[in-house]
Design an enzyme around this catalytic site. Structure first.
Site, PDB file in Angstrom:
ATOM      1  N   TRP A   1     -22.623   4.511 -38.779  1.00  6.29           N
ATOM      2  CA  TRP A   1     -22.612   5.862 -39.339  1.00  6.29           C
ATOM      3  C   TRP A   1     -23.421   6.691 -38.359  1.00  6.29           C
ATOM      4  O   TRP A   1     -24.631   6.480 -38.210  1.00  6.29           O
ATOM      5  CB  TRP A   1     -23.256   5.843 -40.725  1.00  6.29           C
ATOM      6  CG  TRP A   1     -23.123   7.123 -41.488  1.00  6.29           C
ATOM      7  CD1 TRP A   1     -22.050   7.529 -42.232  1.00  6.29           C
ATOM      8  CD2 TRP A   1     -24.120   8.147 -41.634  1.00  6.29           C
ATOM      9  NE1 TRP A   1     -22.311   8.745 -42.806  1.00  6.29           N
ATOM     10  CE2 TRP A   1     -23.575   9.157 -42.462  1.00  6.29           C
ATOM     11  CE3 TRP A   1     -25.410   8.318 -41.148  1.00  6.29           C
ATOM     12  CZ2 TRP A   1     -24.270  10.299 -42.803  1.00  6.29           C
ATOM     13  CZ3 TRP A   1     -26.109   9.469 -41.498  1.00  6.29           C
ATOM     14  CH2 TRP A   1     -25.539  10.445 -42.325  1.00  6.29           C
TER      15      TRP A   1
ATOM     16  N   HIS B   1     -29.361  37.075 -63.181  1.00  6.08           N
ATOM     17  CA  HIS B   1     -30.317  37.358 -62.104  1.00  6.08           C
ATOM     18  C   HIS B   1     -29.676  37.162 -60.731  1.00  6.08           C
ATOM     19  O   HIS B   1     -30.387  37.093 -59.734  1.00  6.08           O
ATOM     20  CB  HIS B   1     -31.558  36.480 -62.249  1.00  6.08           C
ATOM     21  CG  HIS B   1     -32.278  36.725 -63.546  1.00  6.08           C
ATOM     22  ND1 HIS B   1     -32.945  37.892 -63.816  1.00  6.08           N
ATOM     23  CD2 HIS B   1     -32.375  35.959 -64.660  1.00  6.08           C
ATOM     24  CE1 HIS B   1     -33.447  37.844 -65.037  1.00  6.08           C
ATOM     25  NE2 HIS B   1     -33.114  36.676 -65.572  1.00  6.08           N
TER      26      HIS B   1
ATOM     27  N   GLU C   1     -26.104  17.819 -61.568  1.00  3.40           N
ATOM     28  CA  GLU C   1     -25.443  16.557 -61.225  1.00  3.40           C
ATOM     29  C   GLU C   1     -23.922  16.729 -61.220  1.00  3.40           C
ATOM     30  O   GLU C   1     -23.232  16.200 -60.343  1.00  3.40           O
ATOM     31  CB  GLU C   1     -25.896  15.469 -62.221  1.00  3.40           C
ATOM     32  CG  GLU C   1     -25.250  14.112 -62.082  1.00  3.40           C
ATOM     33  CD  GLU C   1     -25.445  13.456 -60.713  1.00  3.40           C
ATOM     34  OE1 GLU C   1     -26.219  13.941 -59.890  1.00  3.40           O
ATOM     35  OE2 GLU C   1     -24.750  12.443 -60.470  1.00  3.40           O
TER      36      GLU C   1
ATOM     37  N   CYS D   1     -24.984   2.387 -41.834  1.00  2.02           N
ATOM     38  CA  CYS D   1     -24.569   1.292 -40.962  1.00  2.02           C
ATOM     39  C   CYS D   1     -24.676  -0.059 -41.679  1.00  2.02           C
ATOM     40  O   CYS D   1     -25.515  -0.247 -42.552  1.00  2.02           O
ATOM     41  CB  CYS D   1     -25.452   1.254 -39.728  1.00  2.02           C
ATOM     42  SG  CYS D   1     -25.547   2.818 -38.884  1.00  2.02           S
TER      43      CYS D   1
ATOM     44  N   ARG E   1     -20.508   1.498 -47.731  1.00  2.00           N
ATOM     45  CA  ARG E   1     -21.769   2.135 -47.358  1.00  2.00           C
ATOM     46  C   ARG E   1     -21.538   3.406 -46.538  1.00  2.00           C
ATOM     47  O   ARG E   1     -22.453   4.191 -46.358  1.00  2.00           O
ATOM     48  CB  ARG E   1     -22.622   1.161 -46.529  1.00  2.00           C
ATOM     49  CG  ARG E   1     -23.077  -0.047 -47.326  1.00  2.00           C
ATOM     50  CD  ARG E   1     -23.691  -1.076 -46.417  1.00  2.00           C
ATOM     51  NE  ARG E   1     -24.950  -0.618 -45.858  1.00  2.00           N
ATOM     52  CZ  ARG E   1     -26.142  -0.928 -46.330  1.00  2.00           C
ATOM     53  NH1 ARG E   1     -26.234  -1.695 -47.380  1.00  2.00           N
ATOM     54  NH2 ARG E   1     -27.244  -0.484 -45.764  1.00  2.00           N
TER      55      ARG E   1
ATOM     56  N   LYS F   1     -21.549  16.058 -57.981  1.00  2.34           N
ATOM     57  CA  LYS F   1     -20.386  15.146 -58.007  1.00  2.34           C
ATOM     58  C   LYS F   1     -19.149  15.856 -57.485  1.00  2.34           C
ATOM     59  O   LYS F   1     -18.400  15.326 -56.680  1.00  2.34           O
ATOM     60  CB  LYS F   1     -20.100  14.634 -59.428  1.00  2.34           C
ATOM     61  CG  LYS F   1     -21.046  13.623 -60.006  1.00  2.34           C
ATOM     62  CD  LYS F   1     -20.971  12.246 -59.397  1.00  2.34           C
ATOM     63  CE  LYS F   1     -21.899  12.117 -58.243  1.00  2.34           C
ATOM     64  NZ  LYS F   1     -23.260  11.707 -58.511  1.00  2.34           N
TER      65      LYS F   1
ATOM     66  N   ASN G   1     -29.276  -1.198 -37.251  1.00  2.00           N
ATOM     67  CA  ASN G   1     -29.327  -0.175 -38.303  1.00  2.00           C
ATOM     68  C   ASN G   1     -30.697   0.470 -38.215  1.00  2.00           C
ATOM     69  O   ASN G   1     -31.697  -0.223 -38.041  1.00  2.00           O
ATOM     70  CB  ASN G   1     -29.220  -0.798 -39.700  1.00  2.00           C
ATOM     71  CG  ASN G   1     -27.846  -1.355 -39.979  1.00  2.00           C
ATOM     72  OD1 ASN G   1     -26.943  -1.201 -39.173  1.00  2.00           O
ATOM     73  ND2 ASN G   1     -27.702  -2.005 -41.126  1.00  2.00           N
ATOM     74  N   GLY G   2     -30.766   1.782 -38.408  1.00  2.00           N
ATOM     75  CA  GLY G   2     -32.067   2.463 -38.392  1.00  2.00           C
ATOM     76  C   GLY G   2     -32.122   3.489 -37.284  1.00  2.00           C
ATOM     77  O   GLY G   2     -31.082   3.868 -36.719  1.00  2.00           O
TER      78      GLY G   2
ATOM     79  N   GLU H   1     -19.353  16.624 -53.690  1.00  2.00           N
ATOM     80  CA  GLU H   1     -19.374  15.390 -52.889  1.00  2.00           C
ATOM     81  C   GLU H   1     -17.979  14.793 -52.670  1.00  2.00           C
ATOM     82  O   GLU H   1     -17.652  14.379 -51.573  1.00  2.00           O
ATOM     83  CB  GLU H   1     -20.197  14.375 -53.688  1.00  2.00           C
ATOM     84  CG  GLU H   1     -21.114  13.531 -52.928  1.00  2.00           C
ATOM     85  CD  GLU H   1     -21.936  12.627 -53.841  1.00  2.00           C
ATOM     86  OE1 GLU H   1     -22.619  11.787 -53.299  1.00  2.00           O
ATOM     87  OE2 GLU H   1     -21.891  12.744 -55.084  1.00  2.00           O
TER      88      GLU H   1
ATOM     89  N   LYS I   1     -23.485   5.534 -48.471  1.00  2.00           N
ATOM     90  CA  LYS I   1     -23.980   5.085 -49.769  1.00  2.00           C
ATOM     91  C   LYS I   1     -25.503   4.987 -49.786  1.00  2.00           C
ATOM     92  O   LYS I   1     -26.147   5.529 -50.668  1.00  2.00           O
ATOM     93  CB  LYS I   1     -23.340   3.735 -50.118  1.00  2.00           C
ATOM     94  CG  LYS I   1     -23.753   3.190 -51.479  1.00  2.00           C
ATOM     95  CD  LYS I   1     -23.279   4.080 -52.602  1.00  2.00           C
ATOM     96  CE  LYS I   1     -23.785   3.653 -53.962  1.00  2.00           C
ATOM     97  NZ  LYS I   1     -23.663   4.744 -54.947  1.00  2.00           N
TER      98      LYS I   1
HETATM   99  O1  M6R Z   1     -30.080   4.986 -53.459  1.00  2.00           O
HETATM  100  P1  M6R Z   1     -30.715   6.261 -53.919  1.00  2.00           P
HETATM  101  O2  M6R Z   1     -30.592   6.485 -55.388  1.00  2.00           O
HETATM  102  O3  M6R Z   1     -32.132   6.415 -53.461  1.00  2.00           O
HETATM  103  O4  M6R Z   1     -29.875   7.410 -53.200  1.00  2.00           O
HETATM  104  C1  M6R Z   1     -30.255   8.752 -53.294  1.00  2.00           C
HETATM  105  C2  M6R Z   1     -29.116   9.670 -52.905  1.00  2.00           C
HETATM  106  O5  M6R Z   1     -28.762   9.451 -51.564  1.00  2.00           O
HETATM  107  C3  M6R Z   1     -27.882   9.468 -53.782  1.00  2.00           C
HETATM  108  O6  M6R Z   1     -28.182   9.636 -55.135  1.00  2.00           O
HETATM  109  C4  M6R Z   1     -26.785  10.481 -53.401  1.00  2.00           C
HETATM  110  O7  M6R Z   1     -27.186  11.766 -53.730  1.00  2.00           O
HETATM  111  C5  M6R Z   1     -25.474  10.104 -54.095  1.00  2.00           C
HETATM  112  N1  M6R Z   1     -24.418  10.032 -53.140  1.00  2.00           N
HETATM  113  C6  M6R Z   1     -25.047  11.091 -55.115  1.00  2.00           C
HETATM  114  O8  M6R Z   1     -23.843  10.752 -55.711  1.00  2.00           O
END
Ligand code: M6R
Length: 608
Positions: free
Chosen positions: A72, A504, A481, A2, A27, A485, A97-98, A488, A603
């Site tokens: 959000w 395994h 990672e 948010c 965000r 990516k 927000n929160g 996501e 974000k």
């Molecule tokens: O702001 P942060 O690095 O603490 O965020 C952690 C994760 O939410 C963030 O890395 C998330 O996994 C990304 N969208 C990955 O691309």
């Protein structure tokens, strides 16, 4: 997640609110809304979907004071009725927000007191609570302060009242909020980028602060209700740094910014002849002298950075290292070690789980804390004794790219400093590492030249449903990672395994429709990895291998090679990350997804 924007000025603030919201789009959100005071009444506009739709719907809305929000969804589905602002008795409007944890109890009580709920959100209780105090003759400030005392949870809020066209009340606890200061115009926002067109002068509210913001100025009260002074700072964020420029997406821009981001993060070290603990803060030398292990806490991509660091820290610095997913650590019973250095790694510095894990660690008696973070004013930076700021600049794309590689650079520096302090680094080794770090931005630039090749290759992934990523040792977290990516932003189901684990279990999945992407550095595990790749090929799996020079893995039927440069030693994970980011990006382009704002994601994950 948010976003909040608010403004009080001598002009129509609706364009300021809408522009602010559009700058917070990155965000992640699913609905948006705004409210202004007009002729003694609250005028609200809300819409599902993008800020562009809200803009269209607000064409005739005007007001000299207003608050706005991108939502959000947490409590209640994305819908217009759940979108903020929420209004109590046509009188008090709130954006939030929160998460309010005790909202159910409050809702029951307020319903019994005659308040009608028109949404499924937790936020609506805040407006009604404030109204209940306001109706008893309290000022908007006192009514808000009284209401906040009854809330359990995290919040950043903005509040206005129909009969008070001169004041916004705002407050924060657990979610970021700042004030923007200009000549006789004042603003509130959850993120400075929202305010760049109107001001760069900002005041960061601290935990528990409540502020009264009017046309003539503002007053801040701390968590105990006492007047508080907070410094006015000039944000260094430039307009250019948040513009797309020549790129199609922020993610592509941010992938390309990595050479510069790494150079900036490493600047102070690379310009020096020696490594000093001081880069982590004045107390670092004393702290590092009394630790016997490292505990890294983080989420998502930042967690993957921690996993790479464990290999470095144990091998180079000879110090024990645990890495934990923050959302797990905060709730499990662990054995605390007060001599451990707790390192929180985060791009935003506001991730709720990482913040909670840090406070859990502190409660367990962990006193030595270090934040590796990209946002200087963030909660995590403020809450830790030591800090190292990555200098990646604003990262707008939801998929983290330059934040990750700069986190790796910072964690490598931590490794070297600890190794030196523990007598595990000769002067010659120190110079060699510094030399390699100085060359890192250039080496990164070279890897980016693979882009056209990867763009072509990505076409083969467009019809795939699944993908398997393999790596070994230091590069296993890079495979993780790469898989994160891809899933996501392209929505292709992707898994990563240490290549030795294939037989395994996951080998059962391999057939001609399963692309297997392998990170193949020319390191000590190369021959082992080659055997694992044979296991895949023997089952008809299609191999995509990111291979360092001199690995002698040849292109053949079912084996596609992306030629990486010479092996970069300990820094190789940083270089091997980049083609995997590009692969995910180009596959997402093929699939036509919303690259910078993938579905269901945000974000900064500021709620649990
Ligand atoms: O702001 P942060 O690095 O603490 O965020 C952690 C994760 O939410 C963030 O890395 C998330 O996994 C990304 N969208 C990955 O691309």
């Amino acid at each position: 997640m948010c976003g909040i924007v608010g403004a009080v000025a001598q002009r129509n603030v609706v364009p300021v609110l809408l522009e602010g919201l559009s700058r917070l789009e990155y965000r992640g959100y699913d609905s948006a809304g705004l409210v202004v005071v007009r002729d003694g009444k609250l005028e609200r506009v809300r819409s599902i979907g993008r800020v562009a739709e809200l803009t269209e719907k607000s064409k005739n809305t005007r007001g000299l004071i207003g608050i706005a929000h991108t939502r959000w969804a947490t409590h209640g589905a994305p819908s217009e009725r759940n979108a903020h602002p929420h209004i109590s008795k046509n009188h008090i409007a709130v954006v939030h927000n929160g998460i309010i944890e005790n909202y159910e109890a409050l809702r029951t009580r307020l319903t019994a007191a005659g308040y009608e709920f028109t949404s499924d959100t937790d936020t609506e209780v805040i407006g009604h609570l404030i109204h209940s105090h306001y109706a008893r003759g309290n000022s908007l400030l006192s009514a808000t302060q009284a209401a906040l005392k009854e809330l359990v949870g995290a919040y950043a809020i903005g509040v206005i009242a129909a009969d008070n066209p001169d004041q916004i009340i705002c407050a924060r606890r657990g979610s970021p909020l700042l004030l923007g200061v200009s000549d006789s115009e004042y603003f509130i926002a959850s993120d400075v980028s929202a305010l760049l067109p109107v001001t760069r002068r900002v005041v960061y509210l601290e935990e528990g602060d409540v502020a009264e913001v009017g046309r003539g100025g503002y007053r801040i009260f701390d968590a105990t209700g006492k007047r508080a002074e907070r410094a006015v700072q000039t944000s260094e964020l430039s307009e250019e740094s948040v513009q797309l420029g020549e790129y199609k997406h922020y993610m592509q821009k941010e992938i390309h910014e990595q050479p510069q981001a790494l150079a900036d993060t490493l600047e102070s070290v690379c310009n020096s002849q020696t490594l000093v603990p001081g880069i982590f803060g004045a107390e670092a030398a004393a702290t590092f002298a009394c630790i016997d292990s490292v505990l890294i806490l983080a989420c998502g991509t930042s967690y993957h950075a921690g996993l790479v660091a464990r290999y470095w820290l144990e091998e180079i610095a000879g110090i024990r290292c645990n890495v934990e997913v923050a959302s797990e650590y905060r709730y499990r019973t662990s054995v605390p070690n007060p001599k451990s250095l707790v390192v929180v790694v985060s791009q935003s510095g506001e991730t709720a789980d990482t913040q909670a894990a840090l406070s859990h660690a502190k409660k367990l008696g962990h006193d030595h804390t270090l934040a590796i973070c990209n946002v200087p004013e963030s909660a995590l930076v403020r809450l830790c004794k030591l800090r190292m700021l990555t200098r990646a600049g604003p990262e707008i794309g939801v998929a983290s790219t330059k934040a990750f590689t700069t986190q790796l650079a910072a964690l490598f520096l931590l490794t070297l400093v600890l190794a030196k302090q523990r007598g595990r680094l000769t002067a010659q080794q120190e110079q060699q590492h510094l030399h390699e770090l100085r060359h890192l931005p250039g080496a990164t630039q070279k890897v980016l030249e693979l882009e056209p090749h990867i763009a072509r290759l990505a076409k083969q992934f467009a019809g795939k449903q699944h993908a398997l990523f393999l790596g070994r040792g230091l590069h296993y977290p890079i495979a993780l990672e790469g898989a994160l990516k891809l899933k996501e932003i392209s929505y292709i189901h992707a898994e990563a395994y240490p290549a030795g684990e294939l037989k395994h279990g996951p080998l059962a999945l391999v057939d001609k429709d399963m692309p297997v992407i392998s990170v193949a550095p020319n390191d000590a595990l190369l021959e082992k990895l080659k055997s694992n790749l044979q296991e895949v090929r023997a089952r008809g799996g299609e191999l995509y291998v990111f291979a360092d020079a001199n690995t002698h893995i040849r292109e053949a039927d079912g084996i596609h090679i992306m030629q990486m440069p010479e092996h970069a030693g300990y820094l190789s994970p940083i270089l091997h990350t980049i083609p995997l980011q590009l692969l995910a990006y180009y596959v997402a382009l093929q699939k036509g997804t919303d690259v910078d704002k993938p579905r269901n994601l945000a974000k900064s994950v500021t709620v649990e």
